[in-house]
Design a protein around this motif. Structure first.
Motif, PDB file in Angstrom:
ATOM      1  N   ALA A   1      55.611 -48.737   7.473  1.00  0.00           N
ATOM      2  CA  ALA A   1      55.945 -49.535   8.524  1.00  0.00           C
ATOM      3  C   ALA A   1      55.111 -50.747   8.652  1.00  0.00           C
ATOM      4  CB  ALA A   1      55.466 -48.356   9.794  1.00  0.00           C
ATOM      5  N   PHE A   2      53.863 -50.571   8.342  1.00  0.00           N
ATOM      6  CA  PHE A   2      52.853 -51.693   8.702  1.00  0.00           C
ATOM      7  C   PHE A   2      52.470 -52.662   7.351  1.00  0.00           C
ATOM      8  CE2 PHE A   2      52.384 -48.809  12.102  1.00  0.00           C
ATOM      9  CZ  PHE A   2      52.814 -49.399  13.187  1.00  0.00           C
ATOM     10  N   ARG A   3      52.806 -52.372   6.219  1.00  0.00           N
ATOM     11  CA  ARG A   3      52.529 -53.064   5.271  1.00  0.00           C
ATOM     12  C   ARG A   3      53.771 -53.626   4.513  1.00  0.00           C
ATOM     13  NH1 ARG A   3      47.672 -49.711   2.366  1.00  0.00           N
ATOM     14  NH2 ARG A   3      45.939 -50.419   4.066  1.00  0.00           N
ATOM     15  N   GLN A   4      55.028 -52.826   4.512  1.00  0.00           N
ATOM     16  CA  GLN A   4      56.283 -53.345   3.815  1.00  0.00           C
ATOM     17  C   GLN A   4      57.139 -53.775   4.977  1.00  0.00           C
ATOM     18  OE1 GLN A   4      57.686 -50.607   0.799  1.00  0.00           O
ATOM     19  NE2 GLN A   4      55.492 -50.077  -0.089  1.00  0.00           N
ATOM     20  N   PHE A   5      56.655 -53.175   6.269  1.00  0.00           N
ATOM     21  CA  PHE A   5      57.736 -53.742   7.224  1.00  0.00           C
ATOM     22  C   PHE A   5      59.183 -53.002   7.195  1.00  0.00           C
ATOM     23  CE2 PHE A   5      54.615 -57.215   6.940  1.00  0.00           C
ATOM     24  CZ  PHE A   5      53.901 -56.968   8.104  1.00  0.00           C
ATOM     25  N   ASN A   6      59.264 -51.921   6.730  1.00  0.00           N
ATOM     26  CA  ASN A   6      60.345 -51.154   6.361  1.00  0.00           C
ATOM     27  C   ASN A   6      60.330 -50.201   7.693  1.00  0.00           C
ATOM     28  OD1 ASN A   6      62.908 -50.227   5.410  1.00  0.00           O
ATOM     29  ND2 ASN A   6      62.014 -49.525   3.623  1.00  0.00           N
ATOM     30  N   PHE A   7      60.560 -50.705   8.920  1.00  0.00           N
ATOM     31  CA  PHE A   7      60.483 -49.936  10.196  1.00  0.00           C
ATOM     32  C   PHE A   7      61.633 -48.958  10.127  1.00  0.00           C
ATOM     33  CE2 PHE A   7      57.445 -53.168  11.286  1.00  0.00           C
ATOM     34  CZ  PHE A   7      56.706 -52.239  11.992  1.00  0.00           C
ATOM     35  N   GLY A   8      62.826 -49.222   9.530  1.00  0.00           N
ATOM     36  CA  GLY A   8      63.972 -48.168   9.737  1.00  0.00           C
ATOM     37  C   GLY A   8      63.660 -47.170   8.836  1.00  0.00           C
ATOM     38  N   PHE A   9      63.116 -47.213   7.394  1.00  0.00           N
ATOM     39  CA  PHE A   9      62.814 -46.108   6.753  1.00  0.00           C
ATOM     40  C   PHE A   9      61.756 -45.295   7.386  1.00  0.00           C
ATOM     41  CE2 PHE A   9      60.730 -44.540   2.836  1.00  0.00           C
ATOM     42  CZ  PHE A   9      61.466 -43.621   2.356  1.00  0.00           C
ATOM     43  N   ALA A  10      60.690 -46.044   7.905  1.00  0.00           N
ATOM     44  CA  ALA A  10      59.457 -45.424   8.433  1.00  0.00           C
ATOM     45  C   ALA A  10      59.839 -44.475   9.686  1.00  0.00           C
ATOM     46  CB  ALA A  10      58.450 -46.392   8.811  1.00  0.00           C
ATOM     47  N   ALA A  11      60.850 -44.979  10.307  1.00  0.00           N
ATOM     48  CA  ALA A  11      61.161 -44.257  11.502  1.00  0.00           C
ATOM     49  C   ALA A  11      62.056 -42.888  11.103  1.00  0.00           C
ATOM     50  CB  ALA A  11      62.175 -45.168  12.404  1.00  0.00           C
ATOM     51  N   ALA A  12      62.901 -43.155   9.990  1.00  0.00           N
ATOM     52  CA  ALA A  12      63.351 -41.882   9.537  1.00  0.00           C
ATOM     53  C   ALA A  12      62.540 -40.952   9.079  1.00  0.00           C
ATOM     54  CB  ALA A  12      64.361 -42.427   8.225  1.00  0.00           C
ATOM     55  N   MET A  13      61.366 -41.419   8.294  1.00  0.00           N
ATOM     56  CA  MET A  13      60.257 -40.468   7.909  1.00  0.00           C
ATOM     57  C   MET A  13      59.664 -39.919   9.105  1.00  0.00           C
ATOM     58  SD  MET A  13      58.121 -42.632   4.865  1.00  0.00           S
ATOM     59  CE  MET A  13      57.202 -41.305   4.756  1.00  0.00           C
ATOM     60  N   ALA A  14      59.584 -40.628  10.258  1.00  0.00           N
ATOM     61  CA  ALA A  14      59.114 -39.928  11.359  1.00  0.00           C
ATOM     62  C   ALA A  14      59.683 -38.839  11.911  1.00  0.00           C
ATOM     63  CB  ALA A  14      58.458 -40.947  12.473  1.00  0.00           C
ATOM     64  N   TRP A  15      61.140 -38.998  11.972  1.00  0.00           N
ATOM     65  CA  TRP A  15      62.002 -37.875  12.396  1.00  0.00           C
ATOM     66  C   TRP A  15      62.191 -36.743  11.511  1.00  0.00           C
ATOM     67  CZ3 TRP A  15      63.987 -36.934  16.931  1.00  0.00           C
ATOM     68  CH2 TRP A  15      63.829 -37.863  17.924  1.00  0.00           C
ATOM     69  N   LEU A  16      61.787 -37.200  10.333  1.00  0.00           N
ATOM     70  CA  LEU A  16      61.950 -35.782   8.983  1.00  0.00           C
ATOM     71  C   LEU A  16      60.641 -35.025   9.358  1.00  0.00           C
ATOM     72  CD1 LEU A  16      62.853 -34.232   6.700  1.00  0.00           C
ATOM     73  CD2 LEU A  16      61.735 -35.989   5.338  1.00  0.00           C
ATOM     74  N   LEU A  17      59.523 -35.797   9.606  1.00  0.00           N
ATOM     75  CA  LEU A  17      58.282 -34.980  10.093  1.00  0.00           C
ATOM     76  C   LEU A  17      58.624 -34.190  11.289  1.00  0.00           C
ATOM     77  CD1 LEU A  17      55.339 -34.378   9.136  1.00  0.00           C
ATOM     78  CD2 LEU A  17      54.689 -36.200  10.415  1.00  0.00           C
ATOM     79  N   PHE A  18      59.295 -34.849  12.341  1.00  0.00           N
ATOM     80  CA  PHE A  18      59.442 -34.063  13.559  1.00  0.00           C
ATOM     81  C   PHE A  18      60.167 -32.700  13.468  1.00  0.00           C
ATOM     82  CE2 PHE A  18      62.273 -33.548  17.286  1.00  0.00           C
ATOM     83  CZ  PHE A  18      61.222 -33.139  18.197  1.00  0.00           C
ATOM     84  N   VAL A  19      61.250 -32.880  12.508  1.00  0.00           N
ATOM     85  CA  VAL A  19      61.990 -31.805  12.532  1.00  0.00           C
ATOM     86  C   VAL A  19      61.047 -30.608  11.670  1.00  0.00           C
ATOM     87  CG1 VAL A  19      64.179 -30.940  11.135  1.00  0.00           C
ATOM     88  CG2 VAL A  19      64.093 -32.996  12.420  1.00  0.00           C
ATOM     89  N   ILE A  20      60.429 -31.082  10.766  1.00  0.00           N
ATOM     90  CA  ILE A  20      59.719 -29.981   9.903  1.00  0.00           C
ATOM     91  C   ILE A  20      58.657 -29.396  10.972  1.00  0.00           C
ATOM     92  CG2 ILE A  20      58.002 -29.790   8.098  1.00  0.00           C
ATOM     93  CD1 ILE A  20      59.288 -32.180   6.812  1.00  0.00           C
ATOM     94  N   ILE A  21      57.976 -30.224  11.629  1.00  0.00           N
ATOM     95  CA  ILE A  21      56.903 -29.673  12.515  1.00  0.00           C
ATOM     96  C   ILE A  21      57.777 -28.570  13.400  1.00  0.00           C
ATOM     97  CG2 ILE A  21      55.600 -30.131  14.503  1.00  0.00           C
ATOM     98  CD1 ILE A  21      54.619 -32.709  13.045  1.00  0.00           C
TER      99      ILE A  21
END
Length: 327
Positions: free
Chosen positions: A286-306
């Motif tokens: 998100a904050f080094r490669q500025f790939n916010f779309g992929f970072a948001a997908a990662m966040a939602w994957l973590l949300f589902v796992i939790i």
């Protein structure tokens, strides 16, 4: 005539409606409850607005971003469909960071529960001096994360660290905590145990609520301290144990600051694979490669796992957790 006029006037007072009939207590109670509810919602309205804007609104916006290629520089997003979610299964670092995080959670959560419960038992046994010890034990929780990381960088230094020097007194050669991949996660666990006092306070409150009569009856029946602990203490504080397990599991799966401050702050990490946690990799995307779309997908994957892990814990707790109201 005067009597009737007076009677009609009295029927228009505060205790009667327009038809001259007295207001029922239910109507007055309903009006009072409505005003009380409005006042309550007004008091919590700042929290409601904050939740809608900064939590729910941010979640929905991140869900939108996860289906797009978001450009921070131009603040624009182009549709990407499910490409970001497909990339989650193609990027090997996602699986690596997720496995590191799960391994850390399996290691850290039981140790935190046991250590916090031991401290709570000690404080409950001390008695009068418990207040002073409780304050001392809680001080590490108030230490800023950066200061704590700086202390542990000195303690865990493989050559000059205080922990290895202490082990050398007994002829034990300490490991390279911050370099050896096998000891990277245990070093983060040690740093996590430093702030276990919040869990300890919850356990201490639960222990204070265990009825003393149960211990007295168990003593009369010949039960020793160990038997009392497993047959009385553990079942009676099982709701607190369940709560702490859920909270600590969620926190462990979102671990970021300990790993980042110990291994990634100065960009000279000697063991990147073993210390690459999910939160760290999400931050990098998100904050080094500025790939916010992929970072948001990662966040939602973590949300589902939790969410799935928490639902599983709730399902198991229905058989293991004892509540006083249950029969």
């Amino acid at each position: 005539m005067a009597i009737l006029t007076g009677a009609s006037r009295s029927g228009t007072g505060t205790g009667a409606d327009h038809g001259g009939r007295a207001r029922s207590p239910k109507r007055r109670a309903s009006k009072y409850n409505k005003r009380e509810a409005i006042a309550g919602y007004l008091f919590i309205s700042p929290w409601i607005v904050g939740f809608l804007v900064f939590t729910l609104g941010a979640m929905l916006y991140s869900l939108y971003i996860s289906f797009s290629n978001y450009n921070l520089a131009t603040n624009s997003a182009s549709p990407a469909g499910f490409d970001n979610y497909a990339q989650l299964f193609q990027d090997p670092k996602v699986a690596l960071s997720l496995s590191n995080t799960l391994f850390y959670a399996i290691m850290a959560v039981p140790l935190e529960i046991v250590f916090a419960l031991l401290l709570a038992l000690l404080l409950n046994w001390v008695g009068r001096a418990a207040g002073a010890f409780r304050t001392l034990y809680y001080l590490p929780k108030m230490t800023p994360a950066v200061a704590t990381a700086s202390i542990f960088l000195l303690l865990l230094n493989g050559n000059t660290g205080a922990i290895n020097r202490f082990l050398a007194i007994f002829g034990i050669q300490g490991p390279q905590w911050l370099i050896d991949p096998n000891w990277v996660k245990p070093s983060i666990v040690l740093m996590t145990l430093w702030g276990v006092s919040g869990t300890m306070v919850i356990f201490l409150a639960a222990l204070k609520n265990v009825p003393r009569d149960l211990y007295e009856v168990a003593s009369l029946d010949g039960a020793g301290p160990i038997r009392q602990f497993f047959t009385i203490t553990i079942p009676m504080i099982s709701p607190a144990i369940f709560f702490n397990v859920v909270v600590l599991t969620i926190a462990a799966l979102q671990v970021f600051d300990q790993a980042y401050l110990l291994f990634w702050r100065d960009q000279t990490n000697a063991s990147p694979d073993s210390s690459l946690f999910y939160g760290v990799y999400l931050f990098q995307q998100a904050f080094r490669q500025f790939n916010f779309g992929f970072a948001a997908a990662m966040a939602w994957l973590l949300f589902v796992i939790i969410l799935l892990i928490t639902l599983g814990q709730v399902k198991v707790s229905n058989r293991l957790v004892y509540y006083e109201g249950d029969k």
